[in-house]
Design an enzyme around this catalytic site. Structure first.
Site, mmCIF file in Angstrom:
data_model
loop_
_atom_site.group_PDB
_atom_site.id
_atom_site.type_symbol
_atom_site.label_atom_id
_atom_site.label_comp_id
_atom_site.label_asym_id
_atom_site.label_seq_id
_atom_site.Cartn_x
_atom_site.Cartn_y
_atom_site.Cartn_z
ATOM 1 N N GLY A 1 -1.524 -7.275 3.164
ATOM 2 C CA GLY A 1 -1.861 -6.042 3.001
ATOM 3 C C GLY A 1 -0.583 -5.857 4.688
ATOM 4 N N LYS B 1 1.388 -1.224 0.223
ATOM 5 C CA LYS B 1 0.257 -0.154 0.130
ATOM 6 C C LYS B 1 1.074 1.343 -0.203
ATOM 7 C CE LYS B 1 -3.919 -2.719 2.332
ATOM 8 N NZ LYS B 1 -4.725 -2.671 2.724
ATOM 9 N N SER C 1 -6.860 -9.295 6.318
ATOM 10 C CA SER C 1 -6.340 -9.194 7.752
ATOM 11 C C SER C 1 -5.350 -10.434 7.937
ATOM 12 C CB SER C 1 -7.564 -9.144 9.057
ATOM 13 O OG SER C 1 -8.141 -8.222 9.159
ATOM 14 N N GLU D 1 -11.160 -10.811 -1.001
ATOM 15 C CA GLU D 1 -11.096 -9.601 -0.217
ATOM 16 C C GLU D 1 -11.994 -9.226 -0.245
ATOM 17 O OE1 GLU D 1 -6.511 -8.658 -0.358
ATOM 18 O OE2 GLU D 1 -7.537 -7.066 -0.703
ATOM 19 N N HIS E 1 -9.260 -2.852 -6.136
ATOM 20 C CA HIS E 1 -8.844 -3.283 -5.290
ATOM 21 C C HIS E 1 -9.249 -2.388 -4.614
ATOM 22 C CE1 HIS E 1 -7.269 -2.615 -0.944
ATOM 23 N NE2 HIS E 1 -6.751 -3.784 -0.836
HETATM 24 P P1 PGA Z 1 -4.696 -6.011 5.028
HETATM 25 O O1 PGA Z 1 -4.782 -6.257 3.454
HETATM 26 O O2 PGA Z 1 -3.819 -7.574 5.045
HETATM 27 O O3 PGA Z 1 -4.134 -5.476 6.123
HETATM 28 O O4 PGA Z 1 -5.859 -5.941 5.625
HETATM 29 C C1 PGA Z 1 -5.354 -6.505 2.616
HETATM 30 C C2 PGA Z 1 -5.522 -6.127 1.432
HETATM 31 O O5 PGA Z 1 -6.138 -5.199 1.605
HETATM 32 O O6 PGA Z 1 -5.008 -6.493 0.110
#
Ligand code: PGA
Length: 253
Positions: free
Chosen positions: A232, A10, A211, A166, A95
Protein backbone atom coordinates in the site's frame (compact mmCIF):
# COMPACT_ATOMS: atom_id res chain seq x y z
CA UNK A 1 5.34 -19.67 -11.03
CA UNK A 2 6.17 -15.97 -11.09
CA UNK A 3 5.72 -14.07 -7.86
CA UNK A 4 3.70 -10.87 -7.66
CA UNK A 5 4.48 -7.37 -6.47
CA UNK A 6 1.26 -5.37 -6.54
CA UNK A 7 0.93 -1.68 -5.65
CA UNK A 8 -2.36 -0.59 -4.11
CA UNK A 9 -2.25 3.17 -4.57
CA UNK A 10 -5.47 3.67 -2.58
CA UNK A 11 -6.86 7.23 -2.85
CA UNK A 12 -3.46 8.85 -3.32
CA UNK A 13 -1.78 10.93 -6.06
CA UNK A 14 -3.04 13.46 -8.57
CA UNK A 15 -3.30 12.63 -12.26
CA UNK A 16 0.14 13.93 -13.22
CA UNK A 17 1.83 12.06 -10.35
CA UNK A 18 -0.06 8.88 -11.19
CA UNK A 19 0.95 9.05 -14.86
CA UNK A 20 4.61 9.65 -14.01
CA UNK A 21 4.70 6.79 -11.52
CA UNK A 22 2.90 4.36 -13.84
CA UNK A 23 5.29 5.20 -16.65
CA UNK A 24 8.37 4.73 -14.51
CA UNK A 25 7.14 1.34 -13.23
CA UNK A 26 6.31 0.20 -16.78
CA UNK A 27 9.83 1.23 -17.76
CA UNK A 28 11.60 -0.81 -15.10
CA UNK A 29 9.21 -3.80 -15.20
CA UNK A 30 11.16 -5.57 -18.01
CA UNK A 31 14.21 -5.64 -15.71
CA UNK A 32 12.21 -8.01 -13.48
CA UNK A 33 11.02 -10.43 -16.12
CA UNK A 34 10.58 -13.28 -13.62
CA UNK A 35 8.22 -11.16 -11.46
CA UNK A 36 4.68 -10.06 -12.21
CA UNK A 37 4.18 -6.40 -11.33
CA UNK A 38 0.77 -4.74 -11.04
CA UNK A 39 -0.53 -1.35 -9.99
CA UNK A 40 -3.99 -0.43 -8.74
CA UNK A 41 -4.45 3.33 -9.23
CA UNK A 42 -7.63 5.28 -8.47
CA UNK A 43 -10.49 4.68 -10.88
CA UNK A 44 -10.27 7.92 -12.94
CA UNK A 45 -6.61 7.23 -13.76
CA UNK A 46 -7.13 3.77 -15.21
CA UNK A 47 -8.07 4.86 -18.73
CA UNK A 48 -5.35 7.52 -19.16
CA UNK A 49 -2.75 5.09 -17.82
CA UNK A 50 -4.01 2.30 -20.08
CA UNK A 51 -3.85 4.66 -23.08
CA UNK A 52 -0.43 6.06 -22.24
CA UNK A 53 0.96 2.55 -21.78
CA UNK A 54 -0.40 0.96 -24.93
CA UNK A 55 2.56 -1.38 -25.28
CA UNK A 56 3.06 -2.51 -21.73
CA UNK A 57 5.66 -5.12 -20.88
CA UNK A 58 4.11 -8.61 -20.61
CA UNK A 59 4.81 -8.78 -16.86
CA UNK A 60 3.11 -5.46 -16.06
CA UNK A 61 -0.60 -5.39 -15.18
CA UNK A 62 -3.22 -2.79 -14.40
CA UNK A 63 -5.77 -3.41 -11.63
CA UNK A 64 -8.86 -1.66 -10.35
CA UNK A 65 -9.40 -1.10 -6.63
CA UNK A 66 -13.18 -1.49 -6.90
CA UNK A 67 -15.97 -3.22 -8.78
CA UNK A 68 -19.71 -3.37 -8.31
CA UNK A 69 -21.45 -6.52 -7.19
CA UNK A 70 -24.13 -5.79 -9.82
CA UNK A 71 -23.96 -6.30 -13.55
CA UNK A 72 -25.64 -3.13 -14.78
CA UNK A 73 -28.30 -0.63 -13.79
CA UNK A 74 -29.29 2.25 -11.53
CA UNK A 75 -26.42 2.02 -9.01
CA UNK A 76 -25.04 5.55 -8.74
CA UNK A 77 -21.31 5.61 -8.21
CA UNK A 78 -20.79 1.94 -8.94
CA UNK A 79 -18.61 0.56 -11.74
CA UNK A 80 -19.51 -2.74 -13.38
CA UNK A 81 -17.04 -5.47 -14.22
CA UNK A 82 -18.17 -5.20 -17.85
CA UNK A 83 -17.13 -1.52 -17.78
CA UNK A 84 -13.69 -2.44 -16.46
CA UNK A 85 -13.17 -5.13 -19.06
CA UNK A 86 -10.47 -4.19 -21.60
CA UNK A 87 -9.11 -1.57 -19.17
CA UNK A 88 -7.80 -3.77 -16.36
CA UNK A 89 -6.75 -7.39 -16.05
CA UNK A 90 -7.08 -7.56 -12.25
CA UNK A 91 -9.22 -6.07 -9.49
CA UNK A 92 -8.96 -5.95 -5.69
CA UNK A 93 -11.95 -7.29 -3.77
CA UNK A 94 -12.60 -7.72 -0.07
CA UNK A 95 -9.99 -5.18 1.01
CA UNK A 96 -10.40 -4.40 4.71
CA UNK A 97 -10.93 -0.71 3.91
CA UNK A 98 -13.86 -1.60 1.62
CA UNK A 99 -15.30 -3.95 4.24
CA UNK A 100 -14.91 -1.32 6.94
CA UNK A 101 -15.88 1.94 5.24
CA UNK A 102 -18.33 0.56 2.68
CA UNK A 103 -19.67 -2.36 4.69
CA UNK A 104 -18.94 -4.85 1.94
CA UNK A 105 -19.94 -8.27 3.30
CA UNK A 106 -18.83 -11.74 2.28
CA UNK A 107 -21.91 -12.05 0.07
CA UNK A 108 -20.97 -8.81 -1.71
CA UNK A 109 -17.40 -10.01 -2.18
CA UNK A 110 -18.67 -13.32 -3.63
CA UNK A 111 -20.87 -11.41 -6.11
CA UNK A 112 -17.96 -9.16 -7.10
CA UNK A 113 -15.71 -12.17 -7.70
CA UNK A 114 -18.37 -13.78 -9.90
CA UNK A 115 -18.88 -10.54 -11.85
CA UNK A 116 -15.15 -10.18 -12.48
CA UNK A 117 -14.58 -13.78 -13.50
CA UNK A 118 -17.50 -13.62 -15.91
CA UNK A 119 -15.65 -10.96 -17.93
CA UNK A 120 -12.18 -12.46 -17.57
CA UNK A 121 -10.78 -10.10 -14.92
CA UNK A 122 -8.74 -11.79 -12.18
CA UNK A 123 -9.95 -10.95 -8.66
CA UNK A 124 -7.32 -10.31 -5.99
CA UNK A 125 -9.24 -11.43 -2.92
CA UNK A 126 -8.01 -9.80 0.31
CA UNK A 127 -8.60 -11.51 3.64
CA UNK A 128 -7.17 -11.41 7.15
CA UNK A 129 -7.98 -11.20 10.80
CA UNK A 130 -8.98 -7.93 12.43
CA UNK A 131 -7.07 -8.40 15.66
CA UNK A 132 -3.96 -10.22 16.74
CA UNK A 133 -4.91 -13.42 18.52
CA UNK A 134 -3.91 -17.05 19.01
CA UNK A 135 -2.96 -18.64 15.70
CA UNK A 136 -5.68 -21.31 15.82
CA UNK A 137 -8.33 -18.64 16.49
CA UNK A 138 -6.98 -16.54 13.65
CA UNK A 139 -7.05 -19.32 11.10
CA UNK A 140 -10.54 -20.41 12.06
CA UNK A 141 -11.79 -16.82 11.74
CA UNK A 142 -10.07 -16.49 8.35
CA UNK A 143 -11.49 -19.73 6.98
CA UNK A 144 -14.96 -18.79 8.23
CA UNK A 145 -14.73 -15.42 6.46
CA UNK A 146 -13.25 -16.92 3.31
CA UNK A 147 -16.06 -19.50 3.14
CA UNK A 148 -18.49 -16.58 2.90
CA UNK A 149 -16.38 -14.65 0.37
CA UNK A 150 -16.20 -17.76 -1.82
CA UNK A 151 -19.73 -19.00 -1.29
CA UNK A 152 -21.22 -20.52 -4.44
CA UNK A 153 -17.99 -20.39 -6.44
CA UNK A 154 -16.68 -23.50 -8.14
CA UNK A 155 -13.24 -24.92 -7.42
CA UNK A 156 -12.15 -23.79 -10.87
CA UNK A 157 -13.30 -20.22 -10.20
CA UNK A 158 -11.48 -20.18 -6.87
CA UNK A 159 -8.28 -21.43 -8.49
CA UNK A 160 -8.53 -18.53 -10.98
CA UNK A 161 -8.28 -15.90 -8.19
CA UNK A 162 -5.23 -14.42 -6.52
CA UNK A 163 -5.43 -14.03 -2.74
CA UNK A 164 -3.79 -11.54 -0.41
CA UNK A 165 -3.39 -12.23 3.30
CA UNK A 166 -3.61 -8.83 4.96
CA UNK A 167 -4.01 -8.85 8.74
CA UNK A 168 -5.87 -5.63 9.48
CA UNK A 169 -3.63 -4.78 12.43
CA UNK A 170 -0.62 -4.79 10.10
CA UNK A 171 -1.99 -2.33 7.54
CA UNK A 172 -0.10 0.93 7.77
CA UNK A 173 -3.20 3.11 8.05
CA UNK A 174 -4.06 1.43 11.39
CA UNK A 175 -2.90 3.08 14.59
CA UNK A 176 0.29 1.37 15.85
CA UNK A 177 0.38 -0.89 12.78
CA UNK A 178 3.29 -3.29 12.60
CA UNK A 179 4.15 -5.71 9.83
CA UNK A 180 3.43 -9.31 10.73
CA UNK A 181 6.50 -11.34 11.68
CA UNK A 182 7.84 -13.64 8.93
CA UNK A 183 7.29 -16.77 11.09
CA UNK A 184 3.73 -15.76 11.80
CA UNK A 185 2.99 -15.10 8.10
CA UNK A 186 4.50 -18.47 7.17
CA UNK A 187 2.31 -20.34 9.67
CA UNK A 188 -0.91 -18.62 8.67
CA UNK A 189 -0.34 -18.79 4.91
CA UNK A 190 0.73 -22.43 5.13
CA UNK A 191 -2.42 -23.33 7.06
CA UNK A 192 -4.66 -21.42 4.67
CA UNK A 193 -3.03 -23.03 1.63
CA UNK A 194 -3.69 -26.47 3.12
CA UNK A 195 -7.29 -25.45 3.86
CA UNK A 196 -7.76 -24.44 0.21
CA UNK A 197 -6.33 -27.74 -0.96
CA UNK A 198 -8.53 -29.77 1.40
CA UNK A 199 -11.74 -27.85 0.78
CA UNK A 200 -11.53 -26.70 -2.82
CA UNK A 201 -8.86 -28.94 -4.31
CA UNK A 202 -6.97 -25.82 -5.37
CA UNK A 203 -3.38 -24.72 -5.12
CA UNK A 204 -3.93 -21.01 -4.63
CA UNK A 205 -1.65 -18.02 -4.98
CA UNK A 206 -1.39 -16.10 -1.69
CA UNK A 207 0.42 -12.79 -1.33
CA UNK A 208 1.15 -10.98 1.93
CA UNK A 209 0.14 -7.37 2.57
CA UNK A 210 0.47 -5.05 5.56
CA UNK A 211 3.22 -2.45 6.11
CA UNK A 212 5.47 -3.86 3.41
CA UNK A 213 8.37 -1.46 2.91
CA UNK A 214 11.87 -1.49 1.50
CA UNK A 215 13.07 -2.36 5.02
CA UNK A 216 11.20 -5.66 5.39
CA UNK A 217 10.91 -6.66 1.72
CA UNK A 218 14.17 -8.63 1.91
CA UNK A 219 12.88 -10.80 4.76
CA UNK A 220 9.49 -11.21 3.08
CA UNK A 221 11.10 -12.04 -0.24
CA UNK A 222 12.89 -14.90 1.53
CA UNK A 223 9.59 -16.51 2.57
CA UNK A 224 9.04 -19.07 -0.15
CA UNK A 225 5.50 -19.79 1.06
CA UNK A 226 4.22 -16.37 -0.05
CA UNK A 227 3.65 -15.76 -3.73
CA UNK A 228 4.37 -12.06 -3.55
CA UNK A 229 3.27 -8.89 -1.78
CA UNK A 230 0.46 -6.37 -1.91
CA UNK A 231 2.02 -3.04 -1.07
CA UNK A 232 0.00 0.00 0.00
CA UNK A 233 1.72 3.14 1.33
CA UNK A 234 5.19 2.26 0.02
CA UNK A 235 3.90 1.59 -3.49
CA UNK A 236 3.39 5.27 -4.28
CA UNK A 237 7.06 5.97 -3.66
CA UNK A 238 8.59 4.93 -6.99
CA UNK A 239 12.13 4.26 -5.74
CA UNK A 240 10.89 2.27 -2.80
CA UNK A 241 8.56 0.20 -4.98
CA UNK A 242 11.54 -0.52 -7.23
CA UNK A 243 13.59 -1.65 -4.22
CA UNK A 244 10.78 -3.97 -3.12
CA UNK A 245 10.72 -5.51 -6.61
CA UNK A 246 14.50 -5.97 -6.39
CA UNK A 247 14.17 -7.82 -3.09
CA UNK A 248 11.56 -10.16 -4.56
CA UNK A 249 13.54 -10.68 -7.73
CA UNK A 250 16.41 -12.17 -5.70
CA UNK A 251 14.61 -15.41 -5.08
CA UNK A 252 13.43 -17.29 -8.11
CA UNK A 253 11.29 -20.26 -7.18
P1 PGA B 1 0.07 -0.86 3.59
O1 PGA B 1 -1.30 -1.25 2.89
O2 PGA B 1 1.17 -1.49 2.79
O3 PGA B 1 0.11 0.64 3.53
O4 PGA B 1 0.03 -1.38 4.98
C1 PGA B 1 -1.53 -2.52 2.37
C2 PGA B 1 -2.93 -2.58 1.83
O5 PGA B 1 -3.84 -1.98 2.43
O6 PGA B 1 -3.18 -3.22 0.80
Amino acid sequence: MKRWVIGNWKMHLNLAEAMTLAQSIAKFAPDFSHLNIAIAPSLPYLVPIREALKFTPPNFFLASQVVSQWEEGAYTGDVAATQLKKIVSHCLVGHSERRRFHHESGAVVAAQIRALLSVGITPIVCFGEVEKAERSGVTSQITRDLSQDLHGLTNKEIAACLFAYEPLWAISSQKNAQPAEPDYITQIVQTIKVWFRDNYGSEVVILYGGSVTQDNAGALGGLVIIDGVLVGGASIRGKEFHTICTQFAHIVR
